[in-house]
Design a protein around this motif. Structure first.
Motif, PDB file in Angstrom:
ATOM      1  N   PRO A  53       1.045  -1.509  -0.153  1.00  0.00           N
ATOM      2  CA  PRO A  53      -0.125  -0.091   0.037  1.00  0.00           C
ATOM      3  C   PRO A  53       0.952   1.247  -0.033  1.00  0.00           C
ATOM      4  N   TRP A  54       1.084   2.197  -1.218  1.00  0.00           N
ATOM      5  CA  TRP A  54       1.514   3.258  -0.901  1.00  0.00           C
ATOM      6  C   TRP A  54       1.358   4.330   0.375  1.00  0.00           C
ATOM      7  N   LEU A  55      -0.112   4.584   0.966  1.00  0.00           N
ATOM      8  CA  LEU A  55       0.553   5.416   1.785  1.00  0.00           C
ATOM      9  C   LEU A  55       1.289   5.460   2.891  1.00  0.00           C
ATOM     10  N   PRO A  56       1.489   4.093   3.431  1.00  0.00           N
ATOM     11  CA  PRO A  56       3.108   3.808   4.420  1.00  0.00           C
ATOM     12  C   PRO A  56       4.013   3.275   3.884  1.00  0.00           C
ATOM     13  N   VAL A  57       3.905   3.337   2.070  1.00  0.00           N
ATOM     14  CA  VAL A  57       5.381   3.643   2.036  1.00  0.00           C
ATOM     15  C   VAL A  57       6.447   4.578   1.583  1.00  0.00           C
ATOM     16  N   VAL A  58       4.795   5.321   2.034  1.00  0.00           N
ATOM     17  CA  VAL A  58       5.250   6.880   1.533  1.00  0.00           C
ATOM     18  C   VAL A  58       5.792   7.648   2.811  1.00  0.00           C
TER      19      VAL A  58
END
Length: 290
Positions: free
Chosen positions: A67-72
């Motif tokens: 998932p992009w939110l935690p990655v960012v």
């Protein structure tokens, strides 16, 4: 491979990992003779991203992004924030002192968990936090004026940024079940983009492409950010959490000793006592958790 042989291999990896990460503080300090802090941090992160994705392929893990939110969030905290502030702190600060202050991360994780998620520390843990605070006061010595206080505060802020990344990473692991290697590779990519944007916006001296600068880049990309993370995954998998946690104590203290031996960064009596207090507190947080 037998369990005894597996354990011995992990212990050997632990020794090498400690030396690699400890000596890298010397490398990061000396490389500033040839490049600005943000240029170097950005190049290091870009090359480390390539190495980590190569490891993902070699380990036959899925390259599918989490998932992009935690990655960012993890990338901005653990790579962009931590690496930029650490490298900036090293411009005026000593390698050993910066390493020690950056590795206050376990204390920030404890406080973030306490005030952000209601995970209350025990009385013993609060005692270790107080001990660390006293040690920090002795290391910073604010009564002597600003001096290198700015670099010290940057190093402390880098530890806080790293702590935020750790907390978000733990929540991501719990919710998604993603492997540490896969999350590390993707957050490194997100963080590298952030570092490249900083390097593009902040004017710095031109890079001197000397043999030492090339060797420093290779050391950071292949050893400190590539091979070291593979060894770390092995250590976490094969050794008890308590033993693996010793690394978070051994790296900054070994970094202080290496900076003393190689760079002549000899701490004064008050600062040395502060370092000892922080070291004792790190033992308490990382090893004596119960």
């Amino acid at each position: 491979m037998t369990s005894d042989a597996s354990r011995r291999g992990a212990l050997i990896a632990l020794v090498f990992l400690t030396l690699i990460w400890s000596y890298n503080w010397i490398v990061m300090k000396q490389v500033l003779q040839y490049a600005g802090p943000f240029y170097f941090a950005a190049l290091r992160a870009v090359l480390a991203t390539l190495v980590l994705f190569a490891v993902v392929v070699l380990q036959r893990e899925s390259p599918k992004p989490p998932p992009w939110l935690p990655v960012v969030l993890v990338g901005l905290a653990q790579t962009t924030g931590f690496q930029s502030m650490v490298q900036w702190a090293l411009v005026d600060g000593g390698a050993g002192k910066t390493a020690l202050l950056a590795y206050t991360m376990p204390f920030w994780v404890l406080l973030l968990a306490a005030f952000g998620y209601g995970d209350k520390p025990t009385r013993r843990q609060w005692l270790f936090v107080a001990l660390a605070a006293l040690g920090l006061a002795l290391v910073l010595e604010p009564w002597h004026g600003m001096g290198t206080l700015g670099s010290s505060l940057l190093a402390l802020a880098s530890g806080l940024s790293w702590g935020v990344g750790v907390v978000v990473s733990k929540r991501t692991f719990a919710k998604t079940g993603i492997s540490p290697l896969r999350l590390t590779a993707w957050q490194m990519l997100a963080g590298a983009i952030g570092l490249c944007l900083i390097a593009a916006c902040v004017p710095e001296r031109a890079i001197e492409w000397t043999p030492y600068f090339g060797a420093a880049l290779a050391y950071n990309a292949v050893l400190a950010s590539g091979l070291a993370w593979v060894m770390w995954a092995t250590i976490v998998q094969r050794l008890p959490t308590t033993v693996a946690g010793i690394t978070s104590l051994a790296v900054p203290l070994t970094g202080v000793l290496l900076a003393w031996a190689i760079l002549g960064e000899r701490p004064g009596a008050v600062e040395a006592f502060g370092i000892a207090l922080i070291g004792a507190a790190l033992v308490g947080i990382s090893v004596l958790k119960k």
